[in-house]
Motif scaffolding. Structure first.
Motif, PDB file in Angstrom:
ATOM      1  N   LEU A  87       0.828  -1.204   0.000  1.00  0.00           N
ATOM      2  CA  LEU A  87       0.000   0.000   0.000  1.00  0.00           C
ATOM      3  C   LEU A  87       0.867   1.261   0.000  1.00  0.00           C
ATOM      4  CD1 LEU A  87      -2.634   1.606   0.281  1.00  0.00           C
ATOM      5  CD2 LEU A  87      -2.444   1.274   2.757  1.00  0.00           C
ATOM      6  N   LEU A  88       1.838   1.312   0.889  1.00  0.00           N
ATOM      7  CA  LEU A  88       2.688   2.497   0.998  1.00  0.00           C
ATOM      8  C   LEU A  88       3.471   2.729  -0.292  1.00  0.00           C
ATOM      9  CD1 LEU A  88       3.944   1.914   4.640  1.00  0.00           C
ATOM     10  CD2 LEU A  88       2.209   3.563   3.891  1.00  0.00           C
ATOM     11  N   ASP A  89       3.975   1.663  -0.872  1.00  0.00           N
ATOM     12  CA  ASP A  89       4.714   1.783  -2.134  1.00  0.00           C
ATOM     13  C   ASP A  89       3.823   2.322  -3.245  1.00  0.00           C
ATOM     14  OD1 ASP A  89       6.884   0.777  -0.764  1.00  0.00           O
ATOM     15  OD2 ASP A  89       6.804  -1.211  -1.706  1.00  0.00           O
ATOM     16  N   LEU A  90       2.602   1.795  -3.342  1.00  0.00           N
ATOM     17  CA  LEU A  90       1.675   2.270  -4.380  1.00  0.00           C
ATOM     18  C   LEU A  90       1.316   3.737  -4.188  1.00  0.00           C
ATOM     19  CD1 LEU A  90      -0.842  -0.663  -4.914  1.00  0.00           C
ATOM     20  CD2 LEU A  90       0.568   0.425  -6.657  1.00  0.00           C
ATOM     21  N   LEU A  91       1.054   4.130  -2.959  1.00  0.00           N
ATOM     22  CA  LEU A  91       0.704   5.531  -2.708  1.00  0.00           C
ATOM     23  C   LEU A  91       1.841   6.460  -3.104  1.00  0.00           C
ATOM     24  CD1 LEU A  91      -1.172   5.258   0.711  1.00  0.00           C
ATOM     25  CD2 LEU A  91      -2.169   5.765  -1.535  1.00  0.00           C
ATOM     26  N   CYS A  92       3.066   6.070  -2.831  1.00  0.00           N
ATOM     27  CA  CYS A  92       4.223   6.890  -3.208  1.00  0.00           C
ATOM     28  C   CYS A  92       4.409   6.915  -4.725  1.00  0.00           C
ATOM     29  CB  CYS A  92       5.495   6.366  -2.542  1.00  0.00           C
ATOM     30  SG  CYS A  92       5.581   6.689  -0.776  1.00  0.00           S
ATOM     31  N   GLN A  93       4.256   5.785  -5.365  1.00  0.00           N
ATOM     32  CA  GLN A  93       4.470   5.689  -6.810  1.00  0.00           C
ATOM     33  C   GLN A  93       3.412   6.444  -7.601  1.00  0.00           C
ATOM     34  OE1 GLN A  93       4.520   1.500  -7.642  1.00  0.00           O
ATOM     35  NE2 GLN A  93       6.458   1.169  -6.577  1.00  0.00           N
ATOM     36  N   GLN A  94       2.163   6.345  -7.175  1.00  0.00           N
ATOM     37  CA  GLN A  94       1.070   6.917  -7.954  1.00  0.00           C
ATOM     38  C   GLN A  94       0.960   8.424  -7.809  1.00  0.00           C
ATOM     39  OE1 GLN A  94      -2.401   4.607  -6.970  1.00  0.00           O
ATOM     40  NE2 GLN A  94      -1.745   2.914  -8.253  1.00  0.00           N
ATOM     41  N   GLY A  95       1.294   8.950  -6.657  1.00  0.00           N
ATOM     42  CA  GLY A  95       1.289  10.396  -6.466  1.00  0.00           C
ATOM     43  C   GLY A  95      -0.080  11.058  -6.535  1.00  0.00           C
ATOM     44  N   LYS A  96      -1.139  10.319  -6.256  1.00  0.00           N
ATOM     45  CA  LYS A  96      -2.493  10.881  -6.320  1.00  0.00           C
ATOM     46  C   LYS A  96      -2.945  11.486  -4.995  1.00  0.00           C
ATOM     47  CE  LYS A  96      -4.183   7.431  -9.624  1.00  0.00           C
ATOM     48  NZ  LYS A  96      -5.162   6.341  -9.786  1.00  0.00           N
ATOM     49  N   CYS A  97      -2.398  11.012  -3.911  1.00  0.00           N
ATOM     50  CA  CYS A  97      -2.854  11.353  -2.564  1.00  0.00           C
ATOM     51  C   CYS A  97      -1.849  12.301  -1.912  1.00  0.00           C
ATOM     52  CB  CYS A  97      -2.955  10.055  -1.755  1.00  0.00           C
ATOM     53  SG  CYS A  97      -3.661  10.217  -0.112  1.00  0.00           S
ATOM     54  N   THR A  98      -2.346  13.309  -1.220  1.00  0.00           N
ATOM     55  CA  THR A  98      -1.462  14.211  -0.483  1.00  0.00           C
ATOM     56  C   THR A  98      -1.290  13.713   0.953  1.00  0.00           C
ATOM     57  OG1 THR A  98      -3.208  15.647   0.359  1.00  0.00           O
ATOM     58  CG2 THR A  98      -2.322  16.171  -1.837  1.00  0.00           C
ATOM     59  N   SER A  99      -0.354  14.305   1.651  1.00  0.00           N
ATOM     60  CA  SER A  99      -0.116  13.894   3.036  1.00  0.00           C
ATOM     61  C   SER A  99      -1.338  14.163   3.906  1.00  0.00           C
ATOM     62  CB  SER A  99       1.115  14.599   3.593  1.00  0.00           C
ATOM     63  OG  SER A  99       0.998  15.999   3.458  1.00  0.00           O
ATOM     64  N   ASN A 100      -1.983  15.295   3.715  1.00  0.00           N
ATOM     65  CA  ASN A 100      -3.155  15.606   4.532  1.00  0.00           C
ATOM     66  C   ASN A 100      -4.330  14.695   4.199  1.00  0.00           C
ATOM     67  OD1 ASN A 100      -2.025  17.611   6.154  1.00  0.00           O
ATOM     68  ND2 ASN A 100      -2.276  19.111   4.539  1.00  0.00           N
ATOM     69  N   GLU A 101      -4.469  14.332   2.947  1.00  0.00           N
ATOM     70  CA  GLU A 101      -5.526  13.384   2.580  1.00  0.00           C
ATOM     71  C   GLU A 101      -5.246  12.015   3.200  1.00  0.00           C
ATOM     72  OE1 GLU A 101      -6.810  15.259  -1.733  1.00  0.00           O
ATOM     73  OE2 GLU A 101      -5.008  14.033  -1.592  1.00  0.00           O
ATOM     74  N   PHE A 102      -3.984  11.612   3.223  1.00  0.00           N
ATOM     75  CA  PHE A 102      -3.609  10.341   3.841  1.00  0.00           C
ATOM     76  C   PHE A 102      -3.925  10.350   5.335  1.00  0.00           C
ATOM     77  CE2 PHE A 102      -0.273   7.548   5.753  1.00  0.00           C
ATOM     78  CZ  PHE A 102      -0.741   6.341   5.249  1.00  0.00           C
ATOM     79  N   VAL A 103      -3.615  11.443   6.000  1.00  0.00           N
ATOM     80  CA  VAL A 103      -3.923  11.556   7.427  1.00  0.00           C
ATOM     81  C   VAL A 103      -5.438  11.481   7.645  1.00  0.00           C
ATOM     82  CG1 VAL A 103      -3.828  13.093   9.440  1.00  0.00           C
ATOM     83  CG2 VAL A 103      -1.797  12.756   8.027  1.00  0.00           C
TER      84      VAL A 103
END
Length: 103
Positions: free
Chosen positions: A71-87
């Motif tokens: 999950l973490l790798d995909l989120l970093c690779q895709q670049g669709k989600c911001t840090s605040n959205e992740f929180v």
């Protein structure tokens, strides 16, 4: 807002994908050990940060830590989600206990 070393509960989604990658990198051991991916996937899919095929890839991992890594790798690779959205996803996905420990 997410700033280095401080996350507040009243923040609105903003930031950038680079901020998310930085947040994940700084907190990788914590996130890898503590994330319950199954609680987060529905929210990530609903908001368009992941697709069903991504869910299948993540779910194919056999351990909780393996699923978290995927999950973490995909989120970093895709670049669709911001840090605040992740929180925010962590907050609504029953991970408030992790938010207070993020750097």
């Amino acid at each position: 807002m997410v700033t280095r070393g401080h996350i507040t509960d009243n923040d609105q989604p903003s930031g950038s994908a680079e901020d998310l990658e930085d947040l994940i990198t700084r907190n990788y051991p914590l996130l890898k050990e503590r994330l319950e991916v199954s609680d987060l996937l529905p929210h990530l899919i609903k908001r368009g940060f992941l697709q069903i095929v991504d869910k299948e890839h993540i779910s194919s991992r056999t351990t909780r830590q393996g699923k978290a890594e995927a999950l973490l790798d995909l989120l970093c690779q895709q670049g669709k989600c911001t840090s605040n959205e992740f929180v925010e996803i962590l907050r609504i996905g029953k991970h408030k206990h992790i938010i207070s420990r993020l750097e």
